[in-house]
Design a protein around this motif. Structure first.
Motif, PDB file in Angstrom:
ATOM      1  N   ILE A 181       0.898  -1.340   0.012  1.00  0.00           N
ATOM      2  CA  ILE A 181      -0.021   0.135  -0.060  1.00  0.00           C
ATOM      3  C   ILE A 181       1.003   1.494   0.101  1.00  0.00           C
ATOM      4  CG2 ILE A 181      -2.067  -1.095   1.147  1.00  0.00           C
ATOM      5  CD1 ILE A 181      -1.061   0.230   3.847  1.00  0.00           C
ATOM      6  N   LYS A 182       0.295   2.376  -0.364  1.00  0.00           N
ATOM      7  CA  LYS A 182       1.057   3.513  -0.386  1.00  0.00           C
ATOM      8  C   LYS A 182       0.176   4.592   0.569  1.00  0.00           C
ATOM      9  CE  LYS A 182       2.522   7.302  -3.192  1.00  0.00           C
ATOM     10  NZ  LYS A 182       2.701   7.664  -5.002  1.00  0.00           N
ATOM     11  N   MET A 183       0.807   4.968   1.615  1.00  0.00           N
ATOM     12  CA  MET A 183       0.408   5.889   2.555  1.00  0.00           C
ATOM     13  C   MET A 183      -0.346   7.217   2.154  1.00  0.00           C
ATOM     14  SD  MET A 183       0.136   3.808   5.030  1.00  0.00           S
ATOM     15  CE  MET A 183      -0.622   4.795   6.127  1.00  0.00           C
ATOM     16  N   LEU A 184      -1.482   7.530   2.412  1.00  0.00           N
ATOM     17  CA  LEU A 184      -1.954   8.887   2.099  1.00  0.00           C
ATOM     18  C   LEU A 184      -1.745   9.777   3.248  1.00  0.00           C
ATOM     19  CD1 LEU A 184      -5.308   7.720   0.106  1.00  0.00           C
ATOM     20  CD2 LEU A 184      -2.795   8.411  -0.663  1.00  0.00           C
ATOM     21  N   THR A 185      -1.560   9.288   4.400  1.00  0.00           N
ATOM     22  CA  THR A 185      -1.675  10.060   5.887  1.00  0.00           C
ATOM     23  C   THR A 185      -0.414   9.674   6.520  1.00  0.00           C
ATOM     24  OG1 THR A 185      -3.004   8.781   6.796  1.00  0.00           O
ATOM     25  CG2 THR A 185      -4.149  10.631   5.730  1.00  0.00           C
ATOM     26  N   SER A 186      -0.001  10.058   7.550  1.00  0.00           N
ATOM     27  CA  SER A 186       0.838   9.815   8.397  1.00  0.00           C
ATOM     28  C   SER A 186       0.272   8.663   9.431  1.00  0.00           C
ATOM     29  CB  SER A 186       1.647  10.916   9.264  1.00  0.00           C
ATOM     30  OG  SER A 186       2.169  11.856   8.492  1.00  0.00           O
ATOM     31  N   GLY A 220      -6.422  -3.599   3.802  1.00  0.00           N
ATOM     32  CA  GLY A 220      -7.668  -3.323   3.277  1.00  0.00           C
ATOM     33  C   GLY A 220      -8.624  -2.238   4.057  1.00  0.00           C
ATOM     34  N   ARG A 221      -8.456  -2.593   5.418  1.00  0.00           N
ATOM     35  CA  ARG A 221      -9.199  -1.459   6.304  1.00  0.00           C
ATOM     36  C   ARG A 221      -8.563  -0.065   6.210  1.00  0.00           C
ATOM     37  NH1 ARG A 221      -9.538  -6.195   9.826  1.00  0.00           N
ATOM     38  NH2 ARG A 221      -7.579  -5.748  10.956  1.00  0.00           N
ATOM     39  N   LEU A 222      -7.123  -0.096   6.253  1.00  0.00           N
ATOM     40  CA  LEU A 222      -6.537   1.076   6.096  1.00  0.00           C
ATOM     41  C   LEU A 222      -6.831   1.763   4.428  1.00  0.00           C
ATOM     42  CD1 LEU A 222      -2.875   0.406   7.029  1.00  0.00           C
ATOM     43  CD2 LEU A 222      -4.630   1.984   8.093  1.00  0.00           C
ATOM     44  N   ILE A 223      -6.978   1.317   3.622  1.00  0.00           N
ATOM     45  CA  ILE A 223      -7.639   1.781   2.424  1.00  0.00           C
ATOM     46  C   ILE A 223      -8.999   1.998   2.372  1.00  0.00           C
ATOM     47  CG2 ILE A 223      -8.132   1.020  -0.066  1.00  0.00           C
ATOM     48  CD1 ILE A 223      -5.731  -0.867   0.002  1.00  0.00           C
ATOM     49  N   GLU A 224      -9.996   1.357   3.112  1.00  0.00           N
ATOM     50  CA  GLU A 224     -11.253   1.689   3.076  1.00  0.00           C
ATOM     51  C   GLU A 224     -11.428   2.858   4.036  1.00  0.00           C
ATOM     52  OE1 GLU A 224     -13.731  -1.522   4.706  1.00  0.00           O
ATOM     53  OE2 GLU A 224     -13.024  -2.730   3.119  1.00  0.00           O
ATOM     54  N   ALA A 225     -10.566   3.095   5.071  1.00  0.00           N
ATOM     55  CA  ALA A 225     -10.643   4.329   5.926  1.00  0.00           C
ATOM     56  C   ALA A 225     -10.247   5.432   5.287  1.00  0.00           C
ATOM     57  CB  ALA A 225      -9.701   3.846   7.304  1.00  0.00           C
ATOM     58  N   GLY A 226      -9.365   5.421   4.022  1.00  0.00           N
ATOM     59  CA  GLY A 226      -8.692   6.624   3.433  1.00  0.00           C
ATOM     60  C   GLY A 226      -7.353   6.786   3.936  1.00  0.00           C
ATOM     61  N   PHE A 227      -6.611   6.162   4.555  1.00  0.00           N
ATOM     62  CA  PHE A 227      -5.263   6.491   5.158  1.00  0.00           C
ATOM     63  C   PHE A 227      -4.223   5.954   4.013  1.00  0.00           C
ATOM     64  CE2 PHE A 227      -7.595   5.830   9.415  1.00  0.00           C
ATOM     65  CZ  PHE A 227      -7.405   7.175  10.042  1.00  0.00           C
ATOM     66  N   ALA A 228      -4.735   5.097   3.080  1.00  0.00           N
ATOM     67  CA  ALA A 228      -3.763   4.449   2.186  1.00  0.00           C
ATOM     68  C   ALA A 228      -4.506   4.154   0.933  1.00  0.00           C
ATOM     69  CB  ALA A 228      -3.102   3.119   2.765  1.00  0.00           C
ATOM     70  N   PRO A 233      -3.874   1.289  -2.655  1.00  0.00           N
ATOM     71  CA  PRO A 233      -3.152   0.349  -3.500  1.00  0.00           C
ATOM     72  C   PRO A 233      -1.809   0.843  -3.978  1.00  0.00           C
ATOM     73  CG  PRO A 233      -5.474  -0.010  -3.794  1.00  0.00           C
ATOM     74  CD  PRO A 233      -5.394   1.339  -3.244  1.00  0.00           C
ATOM     75  N   ALA A 234      -0.821   0.201  -3.655  1.00  0.00           N
ATOM     76  CA  ALA A 234       0.382   0.696  -4.521  1.00  0.00           C
ATOM     77  C   ALA A 234       0.439  -0.037  -5.917  1.00  0.00           C
ATOM     78  CB  ALA A 234       1.702   0.156  -3.887  1.00  0.00           C
ATOM     79  N   ILE A 235       0.704   0.715  -6.962  1.00  0.00           N
ATOM     80  CA  ILE A 235       0.588   0.346  -8.245  1.00  0.00           C
ATOM     81  C   ILE A 235       2.087   0.549  -8.705  1.00  0.00           C
ATOM     82  CG2 ILE A 235      -0.202   0.822 -10.645  1.00  0.00           C
ATOM     83  CD1 ILE A 235      -2.616   2.480  -9.267  1.00  0.00           C
TER      84      ILE A 235
END
Length: 60
Positions: free
Chosen positions: A3-8, A31-39, A41-43
């Motif tokens: 995953i790629k982080m969107l927040t700290s 998956g939970r971090l992605i659903e919560a908007g914290f991360a 998926p890394a492409i």
């Protein structure tokens, strides 16, 4: 899952900043971090490579 982080995000033994890519989390936690908007998926970028075509066969 990578995953790629969107927040700290920090824990006892890690600190992640926006833009960091990691695979330290299990798939369900990632998956939970992605659903919560914290991360997200890394492409992985595909790298295009030039391929030399073989020379055409010449017959005399």
């Amino acid at each position: 899952m990578k995953i790629k982080m969107l927040t700290s995000l920090a824990g006892d033994d890690f600190a992640l900043s926006p833009g960091d890519e990691t695979d330290r989390f299990a798939d369900d936690e990632a998956g939970r971090l992605i659903e919560a908007g914290f991360a997200a998926p890394a492409i992985e970028d595909k790298i295009e490579r030039a391929v030399k075509k073989p020379a055409a066969e010449k017959r005399d």
